[in-house]
Write a protein that holds these residues in place. Structure first.
Motif, mmCIF file in Angstrom:
data_model
loop_
_atom_site.group_PDB
_atom_site.id
_atom_site.type_symbol
_atom_site.label_atom_id
_atom_site.label_comp_id
_atom_site.label_asym_id
_atom_site.label_seq_id
_atom_site.Cartn_x
_atom_site.Cartn_y
_atom_site.Cartn_z
ATOM 1 N N GLY A 158 -54.115 24.046 -51.594
ATOM 2 C CA GLY A 158 -54.233 23.087 -50.498
ATOM 3 C C GLY A 158 -55.664 22.716 -50.201
ATOM 4 N N CYS A 159 -56.598 23.643 -50.450
ATOM 5 C CA CYS A 159 -58.019 23.342 -50.253
ATOM 6 C C CYS A 159 -58.538 22.452 -51.383
ATOM 7 N N THR A 160 -58.076 22.727 -52.606
ATOM 8 C CA THR A 160 -58.473 21.871 -53.726
ATOM 9 C C THR A 160 -57.971 20.450 -53.502
ATOM 10 N N LEU A 161 -56.728 20.315 -53.011
ATOM 11 C CA LEU A 161 -56.194 18.982 -52.725
ATOM 12 C C LEU A 161 -57.043 18.268 -51.683
ATOM 13 N N THR A 162 -57.417 18.964 -50.613
ATOM 14 C CA THR A 162 -58.227 18.350 -49.567
ATOM 15 C C THR A 162 -59.594 17.944 -50.093
ATOM 16 N N THR A 163 -60.171 18.766 -50.963
ATOM 17 C CA THR A 163 -61.459 18.433 -51.571
ATOM 18 C C THR A 163 -61.353 17.128 -52.345
ATOM 19 N N TRP A 164 -60.302 16.982 -53.116
ATOM 20 C CA TRP A 164 -60.089 15.744 -53.871
ATOM 21 C C TRP A 164 -59.886 14.555 -52.928
ATOM 22 N N GLU A 165 -59.120 14.737 -51.872
ATOM 23 C CA GLU A 165 -58.874 13.621 -50.955
ATOM 24 C C GLU A 165 -60.168 13.132 -50.329
ATOM 25 N N ASN A 166 -61.026 14.063 -49.896
ATOM 26 C CA ASN A 166 -62.280 13.663 -49.277
ATOM 27 C C ASN A 166 -63.240 13.035 -50.275
ATOM 28 N N LEU A 167 -63.183 13.487 -51.521
ATOM 29 C CA LEU A 167 -64.048 12.926 -52.557
ATOM 30 C C LEU A 167 -63.615 11.522 -52.950
ATOM 31 N N THR A 168 -62.310 11.298 -53.016
ATOM 32 C CA THR A 168 -61.788 10.056 -53.586
ATOM 33 C C THR A 168 -61.299 9.046 -52.561
ATOM 34 N N GLY A 169 -60.923 9.508 -51.366
ATOM 35 C CA GLY A 169 -60.277 8.616 -50.402
ATOM 36 C C GLY A 169 -58.830 8.343 -50.749
ATOM 37 N N VAL A 170 -58.289 9.054 -51.731
ATOM 38 C CA VAL A 170 -56.911 8.859 -52.189
ATOM 39 C C VAL A 170 -56.012 9.908 -51.534
ATOM 40 N N TYR A 171 -54.914 9.479 -50.921
ATOM 41 C CA TYR A 171 -53.946 10.422 -50.363
ATOM 42 C C TYR A 171 -53.161 11.044 -51.522
ATOM 43 N N VAL A 198 -63.884 4.244 -60.450
ATOM 44 C CA VAL A 198 -62.632 4.943 -60.787
ATOM 45 C C VAL A 198 -61.818 5.208 -59.526
ATOM 46 N N TRP A 199 -62.490 5.720 -58.479
ATOM 47 C CA TRP A 199 -61.759 6.028 -57.242
ATOM 48 C C TRP A 199 -61.215 4.762 -56.593
ATOM 49 N N GLU A 200 -61.973 3.679 -56.640
ATOM 50 C CA GLU A 200 -61.508 2.428 -56.041
ATOM 51 C C GLU A 200 -60.251 1.932 -56.749
ATOM 52 N N MET A 201 -60.210 2.040 -58.066
ATOM 53 C CA MET A 201 -59.034 1.599 -58.811
ATOM 54 C C MET A 201 -57.807 2.433 -58.434
ATOM 55 N N LEU A 202 -58.000 3.727 -58.209
ATOM 56 C CA LEU A 202 -56.883 4.563 -57.785
ATOM 57 C C LEU A 202 -56.435 4.207 -56.370
#
Length: 541
Positions: free
Chosen positions: A193-206, A372-376
């Motif tokens: 769950g922490c890894t998921l949150t790290t990715w969300e904050n890095l990418t802006g992707v839910y 890359v993040w914007e495309m996602l």
């Protein structure tokens, strides 16, 4: 058959006298001195008893079969380990539906180096690290497009330095403070769950779900699949060398080879023989593409035996976020993934650059990583075979009218610090002054300190302030897709992110179209069977 036995009522009860002969017996036939009725017809009551007992027997058979199926289903459910979807501080929100009302699906796949079991210690080596917190050495975000016609996958190399937010371990209850370090450490600071949150904050992707798998799980899955085709251009042997300890043990001759079991794990763990972490991600993408092609060729979803084998292996091997923690939900997820044609699957690695603070680490490569993040975020296909327009989020109109500009209270926060860049001083004050100059005289800068946000957003706490927030965003040039309702905001709040480090008007960037990936994303198409890995010279034999 011995007297007293019974098959659906055709025998006799003990003490009931001799058994009546029936057609096919060696005794006399009915109508020829037997005890049957006239014309050889059985007594009326006996026929009813035979039908009644037959029906009861068939019902029992159905119930036993259904019961066995239910018990096996419950057995599979019992195999599944699950945990909280998110255990950290994330501000990512679900993507709005596109024009057809469809939403994308994002799944984070994490490969853990856990050595808590005997099997994992044997497969992973390093017995002295048994019991240490696991590291997430493999991390891939799988993005299934809203229209389910394409899938995009992005890997982040394990040594990439990012911001890891405050996380609370759902098992121990321990809270870990935010830290800036390499991304594979996130798994040990609050679980998946922490890894998921790290990715969300890095990418802006839910991110909707996470899945983790350890060494033993990879071996079980590889065996259940029955082997996956891989390719090397030269003979490879990933082994310890003078001054370079470790190595996966992978040893293959050049050409196309089928790997399964422990050899499949060795392929996925190999790094030295390819030369770098980003190249290891490429080898993993080759394996995943090949695995998908193999499963499609096996018609797993129509072959009960194959599906059962894979279900057993998958439920024993995967840990998943709790909202997909049943066989039914996992099956539904699998059916969605299998609808994507192989040639519409694109595997990529996040563009990275050398970390100026540590030569052994990497950092996201600025504008290329942002692309890359914007495309996602905007559900733009990686493969160039779709169009942005058909996937663009449905425009939202607000029912809440904006107040006069001079009556809208606005708080501006400086969140320009990111994992690779320090904060830009004075950004909140500069944007607040610009707003005041546009007539938003109640705009003020937040002086509580610099925050970290990769992308600029305008937040508001309740529906009654949505119109005000959209009015402020429009005046600054911030896109409406970045206007979000949030319980973290006490009023209209402009969060100036790392993507807006200069100027007082939000910088306009050309929107990426389908296939507009940066050249260093190392894209690999799912139907490509001709790609082989080059072997770093010291590891050839």
């Amino acid at each position: 058959m011995a007297q007293g036995s019974s098959v659906f009522g055709e025998g006799t009860r003990p003490g009931s006298g001799p058994r009546r002969p029936v057609a096919g017996d060696d005794g006399p036939a009915r109508g020829a001195g037997g005890s049957g009725g006239a014309g050889g017809r059985p007594p009326r009551g006996r026929g009813r008893r035979v039908l009644r007992w037959s029906a009861l027997g068939l019902s029992a058979l159905v119930l036993v079969t259904a019961g066995a199926g239910y018990l096996y289903y419950e057995h599979l459910n019992g195999n599944i380990h699950k945990g909280e979807r998110s255990s950290g501080d994330s501000k990512a929100r679900r993507t709005k539906p596109n024009a057809a009302g469809q939403t994308p699906l994002n799944i984070l796949l994490i490969g853990s180096d856990s050595r808590k079991s005997d099997a994992n210690v044997r497969l992973g080596g390093s017995r002295d690290s048994r019991g240490n917190p696991p590291l997430g050495d493999v991390q891939m975000l799988i993005h299934l497009a809203a229209d389910r016609r394409s899938a995009s996958v992005v890997s982040i190399p394990r040594d990439t330095r990012v911001d890891i937010p405050e996380c609370t371990d759902p098992v121990s209850g321990r809270t870990y403070p935010p830290v800036n370090t390499i991304i594979n450490a996130s798994l040990a600071r609050g679980g998946a769950g922490c890894t998921l949150t790290t990715w969300e904050n890095l990418t802006g992707v839910y991110i909707d779900h996470w899945m983790t798998i350890d060494f033993a799980g990879v071996v079980r899955m590889a065996d259940a699949i029955g082997g996956v085709d891989v390719c090397v251009r030269q003979n490879v042997w990933d082994r310890p060398l003078p001054g370079v300890p470790g190595g996966s043990g992978l040893k293959l001759k050049a050409g196309h080879r089928t790997v399964q079991g422990e050899q499949a794990l060795q392929w996925l763990r190999t790094r030295h023989a390819w030369g770098s972490d980003p190249l290891r991600a490429r080898a993993q993408h080759m394996y995943m593409n090949s695995m998908i092609r193999t499963l499609k060729a096996q018609n797993v979803f129509t072959d009960t035996g194959r599906l059962t084998d894979l279900a057993e292996a998958a439920t024993r091997s995967l840990h998943v976020s709790e909202e997909i923690g049943t066989v039914k939900r996992l099956y539904e997820l699998g059916t969605q993934l299998r609808t994507v044609p192989t040639d519409r699957i694109t595997m990529t690695t996040l563009p990275t650059a050398a970390d100026p603070e540590d030569a052994n680490h990497l950092i996201p490569a600025g504008a290329d990583a942002d692309r890359v993040w914007e495309m996602l975020r905007d559900d733009v296909p990686f493969d160039g075979k779709g169009s942005r327009a058909s996937r663009k989020p449905r425009a939202k109109t607000s029912r809440d009218p904006a107040a006069p500009d001079g009556e809208i209270g606005v708080l501006v926060q400086n969140a320009t610090r990111s994992g690779t860049l320090g904060p830009v001083g004075g950004r909140a004050a500069a944007v607040a002054r610009a707003l005041a100059g546009k007539g938003f005289t109640k705009a003020a800068a937040d002086t509580s300190g610099a925050l970290s946000e990769e992308r600029t957003v305008v937040r508001y706490p309740s529906a009654g302030l949505e119109g005000d927030a959209r009015r402020v965003a429009k005046s600054l040039g911030v896109p409406m897709s970045s206007v979000r309702r949030s319980a973290d905001a006490s009023g209209v709040t402009v969060v100036v992110g790392a993507d807006w480090r200069t100027g007082t008007a939000y910088p306009k960037r050309p929107e990426p179209g389908a296939g507009d990936l940066p050249g260093d994303a190392d894209a690999l198409n799912g139907s490509d069977t001709g790609t082989c890995m080059d072997v770093y010279k010291p590891y050839r034999w």
